[in-house]
Motif scaffolding. Structure first.
Motif, PDB file in Angstrom:
ATOM      1  N   LEU A 278       0.826  -1.206   0.000  1.00  0.00           N
ATOM      2  CA  LEU A 278       0.000   0.000   0.000  1.00  0.00           C
ATOM      3  C   LEU A 278       0.854   1.246   0.000  1.00  0.00           C
ATOM      4  N   LYS A 279       0.408   2.263  -0.696  1.00  0.00           N
ATOM      5  CA  LYS A 279       1.004   3.585  -0.573  1.00  0.00           C
ATOM      6  C   LYS A 279       0.395   4.271   0.642  1.00  0.00           C
ATOM      7  N   ASN A 280       1.056   5.337   1.129  1.00  0.00           N
ATOM      8  CA  ASN A 280       0.601   5.995   2.349  1.00  0.00           C
ATOM      9  C   ASN A 280      -0.847   6.458   2.260  1.00  0.00           C
ATOM     10  N   TYR A 281      -1.216   7.060   1.124  1.00  0.00           N
ATOM     11  CA  TYR A 281      -2.577   7.587   1.005  1.00  0.00           C
ATOM     12  C   TYR A 281      -3.598   6.460   0.968  1.00  0.00           C
ATOM     13  N   GLU A 282      -3.198   5.303   0.422  1.00  0.00           N
ATOM     14  CA  GLU A 282      -4.110   4.153   0.401  1.00  0.00           C
ATOM     15  C   GLU A 282      -4.353   3.630   1.810  1.00  0.00           C
ATOM     16  N   PHE A 283      -3.292   3.605   2.604  1.00  0.00           N
ATOM     17  CA  PHE A 283      -3.468   3.203   4.000  1.00  0.00           C
ATOM     18  C   PHE A 283      -4.389   4.177   4.725  1.00  0.00           C
ATOM     19  N   THR A 284      -4.160   5.470   4.509  1.00  0.00           N
ATOM     20  CA  THR A 284      -4.979   6.490   5.181  1.00  0.00           C
ATOM     21  C   THR A 284      -6.453   6.335   4.810  1.00  0.00           C
ATOM     22  N   ASN A 285      -6.733   6.029   3.561  1.00  0.00           N
ATOM     23  CA  ASN A 285      -8.121   5.811   3.141  1.00  0.00           C
ATOM     24  C   ASN A 285      -8.747   4.622   3.868  1.00  0.00           C
ATOM     25  N   LEU A 286      -7.987   3.527   3.988  1.00  0.00           N
ATOM     26  CA  LEU A 286      -8.486   2.356   4.709  1.00  0.00           C
ATOM     27  C   LEU A 286      -8.727   2.685   6.176  1.00  0.00           C
ATOM     28  N   LEU A 287      -7.793   3.427   6.772  1.00  0.00           N
ATOM     29  CA  LEU A 287      -7.938   3.806   8.180  1.00  0.00           C
ATOM     30  C   LEU A 287      -9.159   4.689   8.383  1.00  0.00           C
ATOM     31  N   ASN A 288      -9.330   5.673   7.518  1.00  0.00           N
ATOM     32  CA  ASN A 288     -10.482   6.577   7.643  1.00  0.00           C
ATOM     33  C   ASN A 288     -11.800   5.808   7.546  1.00  0.00           C
ATOM     34  N   ASN A 289     -11.854   4.869   6.633  1.00  0.00           N
ATOM     35  CA  ASN A 289     -13.071   4.073   6.487  1.00  0.00           C
ATOM     36  C   ASN A 289     -13.355   3.256   7.746  1.00  0.00           C
ATOM     37  N   GLU A 290     -12.297   2.719   8.340  1.00  0.00           N
ATOM     38  CA  GLU A 290     -12.473   1.917   9.550  1.00  0.00           C
ATOM     39  C   GLU A 290     -12.883   2.781  10.744  1.00  0.00           C
ATOM     40  N   LEU A 291     -12.293   3.973  10.829  1.00  0.00           N
ATOM     41  CA  LEU A 291     -12.677   4.900  11.901  1.00  0.00           C
ATOM     42  C   LEU A 291     -14.155   5.284  11.787  1.00  0.00           C
ATOM     43  N   LYS A 292     -14.578   5.552  10.556  1.00  0.00           N
ATOM     44  CA  LYS A 292     -15.996   5.898  10.335  1.00  0.00           C
ATOM     45  C   LYS A 292     -16.906   4.720  10.709  1.00  0.00           C
TER      46      LYS A 292
END
Length: 303
Positions: A278-292
């Motif tokens: 994963l690239k950094n922004y891809e990880f951040t997207n996954l994290l944001n989705n999980e937080l939501k």
């Protein structure tokens, strides 16, 4: 702050009236636990080649590195301003007059509007802090300290060469000078499971820092830890485990603490494990989705 966590981009917009990009510099520093002052060999996980861009080269002057970095970024962002990021090894570990000369050279380069200094908490003498206090009054300045963990047993195991108390005291001294302070931690260090990481969250949150950079544990070629991992492999977080840990971790961080990043991306040719792809922004997207999904926001369990 996003509705999930206090992000670095929003914070930077409040600090400076224009867009800025960090340009990494390798100014040829070493570390006190590499050159024999505290030890030899450095931190067991450390290989600076894993985060140095191609334009970082100690054979080139600071000015040359910055100009090459500007060329790299200006193709896409012609109106960008820049922060000189003294990144490799310990960037306060030299005679104060040498340090002053390096920092001032960086600031003399056109469109460089500030500096970021990465260092260790045991390498910040009061005389340098006095100079940085003055520097902070005329330019953007951020000092980043590698804390890595709040567990002294782990710090000893990874040959870090300082204690958590040293980090606490140096951060306090720096803040007394009204200097912006960042800190760096690694989640998943050998011997530290999720329970231990969450135990440390309030300790890290209590530090008088503006910014926190979080990285996952990575095994990098050419390090002592790579040899240790080969002989006796220890658990490394899967992507799912790490996202779960970050979700839980940020609940215990105070709401005003800026979170700059959650992962580090090492060159594939140096990375032994873990391979998340994963690239950094891809990880951040996954994290944001999980937080939501979990309805988690930074600081929701902070005292």
């Amino acid at each position: 702050m996003t509705h999930l966590y206090n992000d670095f981009g929003t914070w930077m917009k409040a600090q400076l009236p224009y867009k800025v990009q960090k340009i990494s510099i390798d100014a040829g520093f070493t570390c006190p636990n590499r050159d024999g002052l505290l030890g030899r060999g450095g931190c067991t996980y450390c290989n600076n080649n894993s985060f140095n861009p191609s334009y970082c080269d100690t054979k080139k002057s600071i000015t040359e590195q910055l100009e090459e970095g500007k060329m790299f970024f200006s193709r896409k962002y012609p109106d960008m301003k820049y922060l000189a990021y003294f990144q490799a090894y310990t960037n306060t570990y030299a005679d104060i007059n040498i340090l002053k000369s390096m920092y001032e050279e960086a600031l003399s380069v056109k469109d460089v509007t500030g500096i970021v200094i990465g260092t260790r908490p045991d390498c910040m003498p009061d005389s340098l802090l006095d100079y940085l206090e003055e520097l902070n009054q005329r330019t953007f300045l951020l000092v980043e300290y590698g804390i890595e963990t709040a567990n002294d047993t782990t710090l000893e195991r990874i040959n870090r060469g300082h204690t958590f108390q040293c980090s606490q005291e140096t951060i306090a001294r720096t803040r007394k000078k009204a200097i912006r302070v960042g800190a760096h931690i690694i989640i998943g260090l050998p011997g530290e499971d999720q329970q231990e990481t969450l135990r440390q969250a309030p300790l890290i949150s209590a530090l008088d820092i503006d910014i926190l950079k979080i990285h996952q544990m990575q095994i990098i070629k050419g390090t002592k830890l790579a040899l240790e991992y080969k002989k006796n492999p220890f658990h490394l977080y899967t992507l799912e485990e790490y996202i779960d840990t970050i979700c839980l971790y940020i609940q215990y961080l105070r709401k005003d603490l800026v979170l700059e990043r959650f992962v580090s991306q090492s060159p594939p040719n140096l990375l032994i494990a873990p391979h998340w792809g994963l690239k950094n922004y891809e990880f951040t997207n996954l994290l944001n989705n999980e937080l939501k999904k979990r309805k988690i926001v930074q600081g929701c369990k902070a005292e």
